[in-house]
Motif scaffolding. Structure first.
Motif, PDB file in Angstrom:
ATOM      1  N   THR A  81     -54.733   8.919  13.436  1.00 20.31           N
ATOM      2  CA  THR A  81     -54.139   8.362  12.215  1.00 20.31           C
ATOM      3  C   THR A  81     -55.205   8.136  11.147  1.00 20.31           C
ATOM      4  O   THR A  81     -54.968   8.366   9.957  1.00 20.31           O
ATOM      5  CB  THR A  81     -53.396   7.052  12.525  1.00 20.31           C
ATOM      6  N   LYS A  82     -56.384   7.699  11.556  1.00 20.41           N
ATOM      7  CA  LYS A  82     -57.480   7.520  10.597  1.00 20.41           C
ATOM      8  C   LYS A  82     -57.895   8.850   9.979  1.00 20.41           C
ATOM      9  O   LYS A  82     -58.245   8.921   8.790  1.00 20.41           O
ATOM     10  CB  LYS A  82     -58.678   6.870  11.284  1.00 20.41           C
ATOM     11  N   LEU A  83     -57.853   9.913  10.772  1.00 24.10           N
ATOM     12  CA  LEU A  83     -58.264  11.231  10.271  1.00 24.10           C
ATOM     13  C   LEU A  83     -57.199  11.842   9.357  1.00 24.10           C
ATOM     14  O   LEU A  83     -57.525  12.366   8.275  1.00 24.10           O
ATOM     15  CB  LEU A  83     -58.527  12.178  11.439  1.00 24.10           C
ATOM     16  N   LEU A  84     -55.950  11.774   9.750  1.00 22.78           N
ATOM     17  CA  LEU A  84     -54.880  12.459   9.019  1.00 22.78           C
ATOM     18  C   LEU A  84     -54.159  11.562   8.010  1.00 22.78           C
ATOM     19  O   LEU A  84     -53.458  12.068   7.132  1.00 22.78           O
ATOM     20  CB  LEU A  84     -53.856  13.032  10.010  1.00 22.78           C
ATOM     21  N   GLY A  85     -54.311  10.246   8.139  1.00 22.47           N
ATOM     22  CA  GLY A  85     -53.645   9.329   7.217  1.00 22.47           C
ATOM     23  C   GLY A  85     -52.422   8.676   7.833  1.00 22.47           C
ATOM     24  O   GLY A  85     -51.721   9.287   8.642  1.00 22.47           O
ATOM     25  N   LYS A  86     -52.164   7.424   7.434  1.00 23.28           N
ATOM     26  CA  LYS A  86     -51.062   6.653   8.008  1.00 23.28           C
ATOM     27  C   LYS A  86     -49.691   7.264   7.745  1.00 23.28           C
ATOM     28  O   LYS A  86     -48.762   7.082   8.515  1.00 23.28           O
ATOM     29  CB  LYS A  86     -51.097   5.214   7.476  1.00 23.28           C
ATOM     30  N   THR A  87     -49.559   7.962   6.631  1.00 22.03           N
ATOM     31  CA  THR A  87     -48.242   8.514   6.272  1.00 22.03           C
ATOM     32  C   THR A  87     -48.116   9.987   6.640  1.00 22.03           C
ATOM     33  O   THR A  87     -47.110  10.616   6.317  1.00 22.03           O
ATOM     34  CB  THR A  87     -48.002   8.350   4.768  1.00 22.03           C
ATOM     35  N   SER A  88     -49.106  10.532   7.322  1.00 21.16           N
ATOM     36  CA  SER A  88     -49.085  11.958   7.653  1.00 21.16           C
ATOM     37  C   SER A  88     -47.956  12.283   8.624  1.00 21.16           C
ATOM     38  O   SER A  88     -47.759  11.604   9.632  1.00 21.16           O
ATOM     39  CB  SER A  88     -50.418  12.383   8.260  1.00 21.16           C
ATOM     40  N   THR A  89     -47.239  13.336   8.304  1.00 19.52           N
ATOM     41  CA  THR A  89     -46.176  13.805   9.204  1.00 19.52           C
ATOM     42  C   THR A  89     -46.720  14.758  10.259  1.00 19.52           C
ATOM     43  O   THR A  89     -45.969  15.238  11.116  1.00 19.52           O
ATOM     44  CB  THR A  89     -45.079  14.520   8.393  1.00 19.52           C
ATOM     45  N   SER A  90     -48.020  15.016  10.213  1.00 20.09           N
ATOM     46  CA  SER A  90     -48.643  15.922  11.190  1.00 20.09           C
ATOM     47  C   SER A  90     -49.052  15.193  12.465  1.00 20.09           C
ATOM     48  O   SER A  90     -49.478  15.831  13.433  1.00 20.09           O
ATOM     49  CB  SER A  90     -49.871  16.596  10.575  1.00 20.09           C
ATOM     50  N   VAL A  91     -48.939  13.855  12.458  1.00 18.96           N
ATOM     51  CA  VAL A  91     -49.194  13.087  13.676  1.00 18.96           C
ATOM     52  C   VAL A  91     -47.887  12.986  14.455  1.00 18.96           C
ATOM     53  O   VAL A  91     -46.918  12.383  13.991  1.00 18.96           O
ATOM     54  CB  VAL A  91     -49.732  11.676  13.366  1.00 18.96           C
ATOM     55  N   LYS A  92     -47.854  13.588  15.628  1.00 19.74           N
ATOM     56  CA  LYS A  92     -46.648  13.599  16.455  1.00 19.74           C
ATOM     57  C   LYS A  92     -46.851  12.646  17.630  1.00 19.74           C
ATOM     58  O   LYS A  92     -47.744  12.837  18.443  1.00 19.74           O
ATOM     59  CB  LYS A  92     -46.357  15.012  16.966  1.00 19.74           C
ATOM     60  N   ARG A  93     -46.017  11.621  17.688  1.00 19.86           N
ATOM     61  CA  ARG A  93     -46.191  10.571  18.696  1.00 19.86           C
ATOM     62  C   ARG A  93     -45.207  10.728  19.851  1.00 19.86           C
ATOM     63  O   ARG A  93     -44.031  11.039  19.648  1.00 19.86           O
ATOM     64  CB  ARG A  93     -46.042   9.195  18.046  1.00 19.86           C
ATOM     65  N   PHE A  94     -45.724  10.462  21.064  1.00 16.38           N
ATOM     66  CA  PHE A  94     -44.935  10.622  22.284  1.00 16.38           C
ATOM     67  C   PHE A  94     -45.060   9.379  23.153  1.00 16.38           C
ATOM     68  O   PHE A  94     -46.000   8.602  23.021  1.00 16.38           O
ATOM     69  CB  PHE A  94     -45.410  11.858  23.068  1.00 16.38           C
ATOM     70  N   GLU A  95     -44.107   9.206  24.082  1.00 16.27           N
ATOM     71  CA  GLU A  95     -44.097   8.032  24.950  1.00 16.27           C
ATOM     72  C   GLU A  95     -45.234   8.062  25.969  1.00 16.27           C
ATOM     73  O   GLU A  95     -45.653   7.021  26.466  1.00 16.27           O
ATOM     74  CB  GLU A  95     -42.759   7.920  25.685  1.00 16.27           C
ATOM     75  N   SER A  96     -45.726   9.253  26.288  1.00 17.94           N
ATOM     76  CA  SER A  96     -46.822   9.371  27.253  1.00 17.94           C
ATOM     77  C   SER A  96     -47.696  10.559  26.888  1.00 17.94           C
ATOM     78  O   SER A  96     -47.260  11.482  26.185  1.00 17.94           O
ATOM     79  CB  SER A  96     -46.283   9.538  28.678  1.00 17.94           C
ATOM     80  N   THR A  97     -48.922  10.550  27.382  1.00 21.55           N
ATOM     81  CA  THR A  97     -49.833  11.664  27.132  1.00 21.55           C
ATOM     82  C   THR A  97     -49.357  12.948  27.795  1.00 21.55           C
ATOM     83  O   THR A  97     -49.433  14.023  27.184  1.00 21.55           O
ATOM     84  CB  THR A  97     -51.257  11.294  27.604  1.00 21.55           C
TER      85      THR A  97
END
Length: 287
Positions: free
Chosen positions: A172-188
């Motif tokens: 998030t620090k690299l891409l930005g807090k509002t970036s839609t390129s960060v894809k979050r999942f429940e587990s690794t």
């Protein structure tokens, strides 16, 4: 006549008084205090062993995961079981999803947590940590054909992370807090499955988990990329803020298993190598 009757009555009365006196003497018993004093002292009752309810997100192999029998196993489980034996308590592991694990501790539903939790200054504000038990760092997973060579190369890519982890914070620090390129999942593992399917270009997560997944899923054709910009991290066991008694028991047990070789044996069993060095306290990671 009356005089004789009186004398007879006095004799009978005297005999009756003497008989009562003898009977009283024959029935003398020691006072209760004397009986109590002569009784042997009762043996002390041993205090019951404290059973600690442990929250862990069992989806993070090889640290904590479920086997084919749905039993919670892994490095963390083996280690804490040994720590508890040395620390004088027992443990009961409860599978607890990561997204609610800290609330479960704060509300008292769990007595402690062991779930590959990085010690950070932010987390220290709401919970207390044991001495560190594992040194870790972030690691990048990409497909073998990827040209990613360093962390900065991810700026224009879709990156998978586990929600609420230090990997999430780092990306998030690299891409930005509002970036839609960060894809979050429940587990690794779910994030890595998405990488395999092509839904993301890379995954950033703790090195132990990434290395284990890549080694055990050769068909995924992944490679790993490290970067010196990733800050070193340390895992700690968490207890509710102010629970000094339990924290002391944990640290006592952890110190003992490090000293007698148990920690090294568990580490080698899990990772196949000796630990580089026993995890020692360091400044809290910033992410």
């Amino acid at each position: 006549m009356a005089h004789q009757d009186t004398r007879r009555f006095l004799k009978l009365a005297s005999a009756l008084v003497a008989g009562l006196a003898l009977a009283a003497c024959g029935k003398q018993t020691p006072p209760p205090a004397a009986e109590a004093a002569s009784a042997p002292p009762s043996a002390p009752v041993a205090a019951p062993v404290k059973v600690v309810t442990v929250g862990t997100d069992a989806a993070y192999a090889p640290f904590e995961f479920q086997n084919e029998k749905a039993e919670i196993v892994g490095f963390s489980v083996d280690l804490l079981t040994a720590v508890a034996e040395k620390g004088g308590f027992q443990v009961k592991f409860v599978n607890t999803p990561w997204e609610g694990i800290f609330n479960a501790l704060g509300q008292g539903d769990r007595d402690m947590l062991i779930s590959s939790i990085t010690i950070t200054d932010e987390r220290k504000q709401t919970m207390d940590f044991s001495d560190p038990y594992f040194d870790a760092a972030q690691l990048i997973a990409v497909k073998e054909t990827s040209k990613v060579a360093k962390f900065a190369d991810l700026k224009k890519l879709k990156v998978g992370v586990q929600t609420g982890t230090t990997g999430d914070e780092t990306v998030t620090k690299l891409l930005g807090k509002t970036s839609t390129s960060v894809k979050r999942f429940e587990s690794t593992p779910l994030a890595l499955k998405e990488l395999e399917a092509g839904g993301v270009d890379a995954v950033v997560a703790d090195n132990g988990v990434v290395i284990h997944y890549v080694a055990n899923n050769p068909g995924s054709k992944f490679k790993t990329v490290s970067d010196t910009s990733f800050a070193p991290e340390q895992y700690g066991m968490a207890v509710k803020k102010g629970n000094a008694e339990l924290l002391a028991m944990i640290n006592k047990g952890l110190s003992a298993v490090k000293a007698d070789g148990t920690y090294a044996a568990i580490y080698k069993k899990t990772f196949g190598t000796e630990p580089a060095a026993a995890a020692a306290p360091a400044s809290a990671a910033s992410n």
